[in-house]
Design a protein around this motif. Structure first.
Motif, PDB file in Angstrom:
ATOM      1  N   UNK A 188     -29.046  95.971  26.257  1.00 29.46           N
ATOM      2  CA  UNK A 188     -28.178  96.468  27.976  1.00 29.46           C
ATOM      3  C   UNK A 188     -28.063  95.636  29.589  1.00 29.46           C
ATOM      4  N   UNK A 189     -29.347  95.440  29.385  1.00 28.69           N
ATOM      5  CA  UNK A 189     -29.913  95.131  30.694  1.00 28.69           C
ATOM      6  C   UNK A 189     -29.610  93.250  30.781  1.00 28.69           C
ATOM      7  N   UNK A 190     -30.064  92.466  29.039  1.00 26.48           N
ATOM      8  CA  UNK A 190     -29.746  91.393  28.508  1.00 26.48           C
ATOM      9  C   UNK A 190     -28.348  90.669  28.932  1.00 26.48           C
ATOM     10  N   UNK A 191     -27.438  92.170  28.494  1.00 25.14           N
ATOM     11  CA  UNK A 191     -25.877  91.310  28.663  1.00 25.14           C
ATOM     12  C   UNK A 191     -25.108  90.894  26.776  1.00 25.14           C
ATOM     13  N   UNK A 192     -26.001  91.559  26.410  1.00 30.72           N
ATOM     14  CA  UNK A 192     -25.740  91.696  24.724  1.00 30.72           C
ATOM     15  C   UNK A 192     -25.232  92.896  24.559  1.00 30.72           C
ATOM     16  N   UNK A 193     -25.739  94.254  25.210  1.00 32.24           N
ATOM     17  CA  UNK A 193     -24.889  95.360  24.625  1.00 32.24           C
ATOM     18  C   UNK A 193     -24.395  95.216  25.930  1.00 32.24           C
TER      19      UNK A 193
END
Length: 448
Positions: free
Chosen positions: A93-98
């Protein structure tokens, strides 16, 4: 803080019968509880956020030949797997994947979630992590090594799978239902979203950065190091055939680990909540141990006890042949993890956890009496009135007569005639919330 001196003393004077709530007047030791409940081996680790770690191990692995349990002996981490998997998911989530609040259908490509009528159900990543998506009620018992289904077969309920198909069976987001099925869907979702096998992804995202060298989600892990793995046992002391069951549902129940490794994760979450983690940001860490249902005891992959003075977060676990827990007491900066190779290890583990609860309890300042008076609403037809009479708080619920509460330690109040504990907690908007605790269950009433 001398962890060694503290815990040598604590483990020599453990409470009996903790699970019943009716403590025996005499105390016991780890070894005596192991003998009483036929627990072959147990490993314990205690760590502080300042870097101190203390470990102790008892008994044997149960292998052939059986060897002593050590700090490096790996056990099935059971449902603590969910806690670790949730940490990995939040890194995505932090990486923007989820995105926590996006429909899971946006990520799943290998399988789709349906309800019992075959219609697509709309649930979010957050709901999977919080066990609020309303999926099938499932407990995973594992498989013999020669009859292990794939994860997709588990999701479909096909092949050698012994559990039913995973379906949406409750209204998503409406209530909490603890079930491993949520994390099986999460396991497939992160693999589909990243194009990477789940066990490889967790190794890269979580295990390696945290130096969890004795941990793995790989189903082959115990077979690759059989002399350094504790073999599972049933409650009567007999060994699990083959030593352990294989869990294809690795995110839900398939992690192998040691107490020392589990401490590394929980202490990192604690650092993250303070803004001191090199891996996870403060806001997402705080979400892990924020109840996702009002008045509930579960965050994102995390069990929560938020009683004033006794706050802790982490997870417990039970697989065929194994039991375990890993918790942090955030107000003291201390984490404790314990793992056994018996499915009847709960009484031993509960005694260890109760010792930690006492040791790491913190004092709490009571709220000023005049700041908490007024009407609170448990539900629309159940008001609770708090007043001050002759310097004492009085409590009146629904049609009941007012009763003077008894002031207890740590800002708590006790009803003189009922099994009821009351405390007042300041909410984010600085208003007080009334918490009622009965038979271990906490309910929340908000001020009008």
């Amino acid at each position: 803080m001398d962890l060694s001196a503290d815990w040598v003393a604590l483990l020599g004077h453990l409470d009996r019968n903790v699970s019943s709530g009716r403590l025996s007047p005499d105390t016991t030791t780890v070894s005596e509880l192991m003998s009483s409940y036929r627990v072959p081996g147990v490993s314990i680790a205690v760590g502080h956020v300042d870097g101190q770690v203390w470990t102790s191990s008892y008994g044997v692995t149960g292998g052939e030949p059986s060897t002593p349990v050590t700090a490096g002996t790996a056990f099935a981490a059971c449902s603590i797997s969910k806690h670790v998997a949730a940490f990995g998911a939040l890194l995505l989530v932090q990486e923007g994947v989820l995105d926590l609040d996006t429909d899971i259908a946006a990520y799943l490509t290998s399988w789709q979630l349906l309800d019992r009528a075959g219609r697509q159900s709309h649930v979010t990543v957050r709901q999977l992590l919080a066990h609020t998506a309303g999926l099938s009620d499932t407990w995973y018992r594992g498989y013999p090594a020669d009859r292990v289904p794939s994860l997709v077969q588990v999701l479909e309920g096909s092949g050698p799978t012994t559990t039913p198909p995973i379906r949406a069976t409750l209204l998503p987001g409406s209530r909490f239902r603890y079930s491993g099925s949520h994390y099986s869907v999460l396991q497939q979702l992160v693999a589909d979203a990243t194009g990477t096998p789940f066990e490889d992804l967790m190794r890269t995202l979580v295990l390696q950065p945290l130096a969890m060298a004795d941990s793995s989600f790989d189903k082959r892990f115990p077979h690759q190091r059989p002399q350094r793995v504790a073999r599972g046992h049933h409650g009567d002391g007999t060994g699990v055939p083959g030593g352990w069951r294989v869990q294809p549902e690795t995110a839900a129940a398939g992690l192998w680990s040691t107490p020392t490794d589990l401490l590394r994760l929980d202490l990192e979450i604690l650092r993250a909540a303070s803004g001191d983690s090199r891996l996870l940001g403060r806001d997402l860490a705080t979400e892990m141990w924020r109840p996702q249902i009002a008045g509930g005891g579960y965050g994102l992959g995390t069990e929560i006890d938020d009683r004033a003075g006794y706050r802790r977060f982490g997870h417990t676990g039970l697989n065929v042949g194994y039991t375990c827990f890993s918790y942090v007491w955030p107000d003291s900066g201390t984490a404790v993890a314990a793992m056994t190779n018996s499915e009847d290890g709960w009484e031993l583990l509960n005694s260890i956890r109760a010792a930690a609860d006492r040791r790491y309890a913190t004092s709490v300042t009571a709220a000023p009496l005049d700041a908490v008076t007024g009407r609170y609403v448990l539900r629309d037809d159940y008001p609770i009135d708090i007043a001050v009479t002759d310097g004492h708080l009085t409590f009146s619920a629904a049609a009941q007569q007012p009763v003077a509460l008894l002031a207890d330690a740590d800002g708590r109040y006790l009803h003189p005639g009922l099994d009821l504990e009351v405390r007042f907690v300041r909410s984010d908007d600085q208003r007080y919330v009334l918490e009622l605790r009965q038979e271990g269950v906490t309910q929340t009433a908000r001020s009008q």
